[in-house]
Design a protein around this motif. Structure first.
Motif, PDB file in Angstrom:
ATOM      1  N   GLY A   1      -8.746   2.702   8.856  1.00  0.00           N
ATOM      2  CA  GLY A   1      -9.847   1.735   8.957  1.00  0.00           C
ATOM      3  C   GLY A   1     -10.992   2.298   9.774  1.00  0.00           C
TER       4      GLY A   1
ATOM      5  N   THR B   1       0.837  -1.207   0.000  1.00  0.00           N
ATOM      6  CA  THR B   1       0.000   0.000   0.000  1.00  0.00           C
ATOM      7  C   THR B   1       0.865   1.246   0.000  1.00  0.00           C
TER       8      THR B   1
ATOM      9  N   TYR C   1      -0.985   5.183  12.029  1.00  0.00           N
ATOM     10  CA  TYR C   1       0.383   4.658  11.868  1.00  0.00           C
ATOM     11  C   TYR C   1       0.377   3.152  12.110  1.00  0.00           C
TER      12      TYR C   1
HETATM   13  N1  LIG Z   1      -5.389   0.317   0.152  1.00  0.00           N
HETATM   14  C1  LIG Z   1      -5.056  -0.949   0.275  1.00  0.00           C
HETATM   15  O1  LIG Z   1      -4.671  -1.602  -0.678  1.00  0.00           O
HETATM   16  C2  LIG Z   1      -5.105  -1.590   1.627  1.00  0.00           C
HETATM   17  C3  LIG Z   1      -4.264  -2.680   1.927  1.00  0.00           C
HETATM   18  C4  LIG Z   1      -4.308  -3.243   3.202  1.00  0.00           C
HETATM   19  C5  LIG Z   1      -5.179  -2.717   4.149  1.00  0.00           C
HETATM   20  N2  LIG Z   1      -6.007  -1.679   3.803  1.00  0.00           N
HETATM   21  C6  LIG Z   1      -6.938  -1.061   4.749  1.00  0.00           C
HETATM   22  O2  LIG Z   1      -6.260   0.028   5.381  1.00  0.00           O
HETATM   23  C7  LIG Z   1      -6.813   0.247   6.689  1.00  0.00           C
HETATM   24  C8  LIG Z   1      -5.695   0.214   7.721  1.00  0.00           C
HETATM   25  O3  LIG Z   1      -5.079  -1.075   7.729  1.00  0.00           O
HETATM   26  P1  LIG Z   1      -3.837  -1.394   8.686  1.00  0.00           P
HETATM   27  O4  LIG Z   1      -3.433  -2.787   8.353  1.00  0.00           O
HETATM   28  O5  LIG Z   1      -2.826  -0.309   8.649  1.00  0.00           O
HETATM   29  O6  LIG Z   1      -4.573  -1.366  10.127  1.00  0.00           O
HETATM   30  P2  LIG Z   1      -3.913  -1.162  11.550  1.00  0.00           P
HETATM   31  O7  LIG Z   1      -4.914  -1.608  12.536  1.00  0.00           O
HETATM   32  O8  LIG Z   1      -2.540  -1.759  11.574  1.00  0.00           O
HETATM   33  O9  LIG Z   1      -3.710   0.433  11.654  1.00  0.00           O
HETATM   34  C9  LIG Z   1      -4.737   1.365  11.767  1.00  0.00           C
HETATM   35  C10 LIG Z   1      -4.205   2.497  12.657  1.00  0.00           C
HETATM   36  O10 LIG Z   1      -5.123   3.590  12.628  1.00  0.00           O
HETATM   37  C11 LIG Z   1      -5.192   4.139  13.931  1.00  0.00           C
HETATM   38  N3  LIG Z   1      -6.441   4.892  14.066  1.00  0.00           N
HETATM   39  C12 LIG Z   1      -7.706   4.438  14.272  1.00  0.00           C
HETATM   40  N4  LIG Z   1      -8.563   5.467  14.337  1.00  0.00           N
HETATM   41  C13 LIG Z   1      -7.847   6.598  14.155  1.00  0.00           C
HETATM   42  C14 LIG Z   1      -8.163   7.994  14.113  1.00  0.00           C
HETATM   43  N5  LIG Z   1      -9.408   8.426  14.267  1.00  0.00           N
HETATM   44  N6  LIG Z   1      -7.161   8.872  13.896  1.00  0.00           N
HETATM   45  C15 LIG Z   1      -5.875   8.452  13.741  1.00  0.00           C
HETATM   46  N7  LIG Z   1      -5.508   7.153  13.790  1.00  0.00           N
HETATM   47  C16 LIG Z   1      -6.489   6.244  13.984  1.00  0.00           C
HETATM   48  C17 LIG Z   1      -5.094   2.917  14.838  1.00  0.00           C
HETATM   49  O11 LIG Z   1      -4.676   3.282  16.149  1.00  0.00           O
HETATM   50  C18 LIG Z   1      -4.045   2.078  14.112  1.00  0.00           C
HETATM   51  O12 LIG Z   1      -2.737   2.359  14.533  1.00  0.00           O
HETATM   52  C19 LIG Z   1      -7.864  -0.848   6.856  1.00  0.00           C
HETATM   53  O13 LIG Z   1      -9.109  -0.337   6.477  1.00  0.00           O
HETATM   54  C20 LIG Z   1      -7.414  -1.913   5.883  1.00  0.00           C
HETATM   55  O14 LIG Z   1      -8.477  -2.774   5.524  1.00  0.00           O
HETATM   56  C21 LIG Z   1      -5.967  -1.089   2.580  1.00  0.00           C
END
Ligand SMILES: NC(=O)c1ccc[n+]([C@@H]2O[C@H](COP(=O)([O-])OP(=O)(O)OC[C@H]3O[C@@H](n4cnc5c(N)ncnc54)[C@H](O)[C@@H]3O)[C@@H](O)[C@H]2O)c1
Length: 413
Positions: A269, A187, A213
């Protein structure tokens, strides 16, 4: 009977799929190994996933191993119509087109469920949720689900807690081989590639705000850092915020960051991370994008409502004018930038993720009845096997432990 935009587009779809095949040694290896055995003979594999060339390659590998494959997109904007057309030409049923409405999107999911899948690959859990809401009669037939992304795994856990599961859901997303590579490097690189391709703007020197992050946010932030951007991180988790700070990023709440950023990429997410309170404080000409699974991270509904003027300024970019005279540009309607406005993850990354999905489908096929009906981890042996195939294909050898070393690591004296 498939439903796609235009079957005559298949030739460019074929070129795309042939191109990715050159760089997917893991999926190629598994296909070569299991197609003579007709591993998935007569099984219906339903795939609800971003429909582009790499996914098509996986769908064809299943088909060549004997499965009946039926596909739909996991996002109304991420389907590539030429790839969908090629899949249909190759005998895969497809219900998806780019730009389908939300109702059409749901109808397409329904069509897939009507094919009564034995195995499901889901990306965000929409297909499985619909099965639970409307196609309960299929629950006994399904051998299991491989869930591809963070948001989907969270929804699977919530569903399991609320009403219980009737088959195993494998959290493919949570395997190391997935999130360390796909979420982070995949990503990271593809979101920035998509930003560059769609805007033609310089990264160097700009202030980017990355919300979240986690694995995705980390990947994006680090790539941006490498390209000499100034990067601000917003977080809600104190440990991740501290980690970001120690990595050299500025960390601050969104209400401060909105005044400083030139470009924002959300990756939490979570919903409404950039919302009505923030919009008026954004700089004139700011660019907003999202890399999280759903288009809820930027509050588009509020932005639509408070804007006094809207223009489709160029492909994939919409301009919103606020009453304070400032312009806000949004990429791909706030849907995942790398997929709705790009080609998705680099091929080599998806080769790993899809290698896992392939072996998870095999594992479910052979073991479903003995597995607990809950959200389950990918077996470590599958991860090791995929890592070894990938290393072999790259001609990389590694050391192995000697007997003495094994004993040493197991001793406590
Ligand atoms: N675009 C793509 O191709 C792709 C690929 C993989 C995952 N994703 C998606 O990306 C999103 C994140 O995935 P991830 O694996 O990094 O998840 P993760 O759980 O590792 O990280 C999410 C982070 O966001 C933080 N967070 C939550 N609410 C917040 C807010 N209001 N303000 C600031 N920070 C906040 C959390 O504390 C956490 O650290 C998910 O929706 C996942 O499905 C997208």
């Amino acid at each position: 009977m498939s439903r796609i935009k235009d079957i005559t587009l298949w030739k460019s779809g074929e070129k795309k799929v042939n191109w990715v095949k050159n760089f997917m040694p893991v999926v190629n290896f598994l296909e070569n190994k299991f197609s003579p055995l007709d591993l998935f003979k007569d099984k219906v594999i339903a795939m609800c996933i971003h429909l582009e060339a790499k996914t098509a390659r996986l769908a064809l590998a299943f088909k060549n191993c004997g499965a009946k494959v039926v596909c739909t997109g996991s996002n109304p904007l991420s389907t590539q119509d030429d790839v969908a057309a090629y899949l249909v030409k190759e005998g895969v049923e497809v219900f998806a087109w780019r730009g389908e409405t939300y109702d059409e999107y749901e109808q397409n999911l329904e069509e897939v469920l009507k094919r009564e899948p034995d195995l499901i690959i889901d990306d965000g859990f929409d297909l499985t949720v619909l099965l639970y809401k409307k196609y309960q009669n299929l629950k006994n037939k399904v051998l299991g689900v491989g869930e591809e992304t963070t948001t989907g795994v969270m929804r699977a856990k919530a569903l399991a807690k609320d009403i219980g599961l009737d088959f195993p859901v494998v959290a493919v997303n949570d395997s190391k081989l997935k999130f360390l590579f796909d979420n982070r490097f995949g990503t990271g690189e593809s979101s920035i590639a998509s930003f560059m391709r769609n805007t033609n703007l310089l990264i160097s020197g700009k202030t980017f705000v990355v919300a979240g992050y986690g694995w995705v946010g980390r990947g994006i932030a680090h790539k941006l850092q490498g390209l000499k951007a100034k990067v601000i991180i917003t977080e809600v988790d104190p440990i991740k915020a501290l980690e970001a700070y120690m990595e050299g990023f500025e960390v601050m709440p969104m209400k401060e960051a909105v005044k400083k950023g030139d470009v924002f990429i959300t990756a939490t997410g979570n919903c409404k991370v950039i919302n009505e309170e923030h919009f008026p404080y954004l700089k004139d000409g700011v660019i907003l994008a999202n890399a999280g699974h759903f288009n809820v991270e930027i509050d588009m509904e509020a932005l639509e409502r408070i804007s006094i003027e809207k223009n489709e300024i160029k492909d994939n970019i919409k301009e919103y004018k606020l009453s304070n005279g400032r312009k806000i540009f949004v990429i791909a309607e706030g849907r995942l930038i790398n997929l709705a406005a790009g080609d998705g993850h680099p091929i080599e990354i998806m080769d790993l993720s899809f290698g896992i999905q392939f072996l998870v489908m095999k594992w479910l096929l052979e073991n479903s009845k003995n597995l607990p009906k809950e959200v389950t981890s990918v077996p470590h042996e599958i991860e090791l096997e995929i890592a070894k195939i990938k290393l072999n294909s790259a001609g990389i050898e590694i050391d192995s432990l000697s007997e003495e070393q094994i004993k040493y690591l197991q001793s406590w004296e």
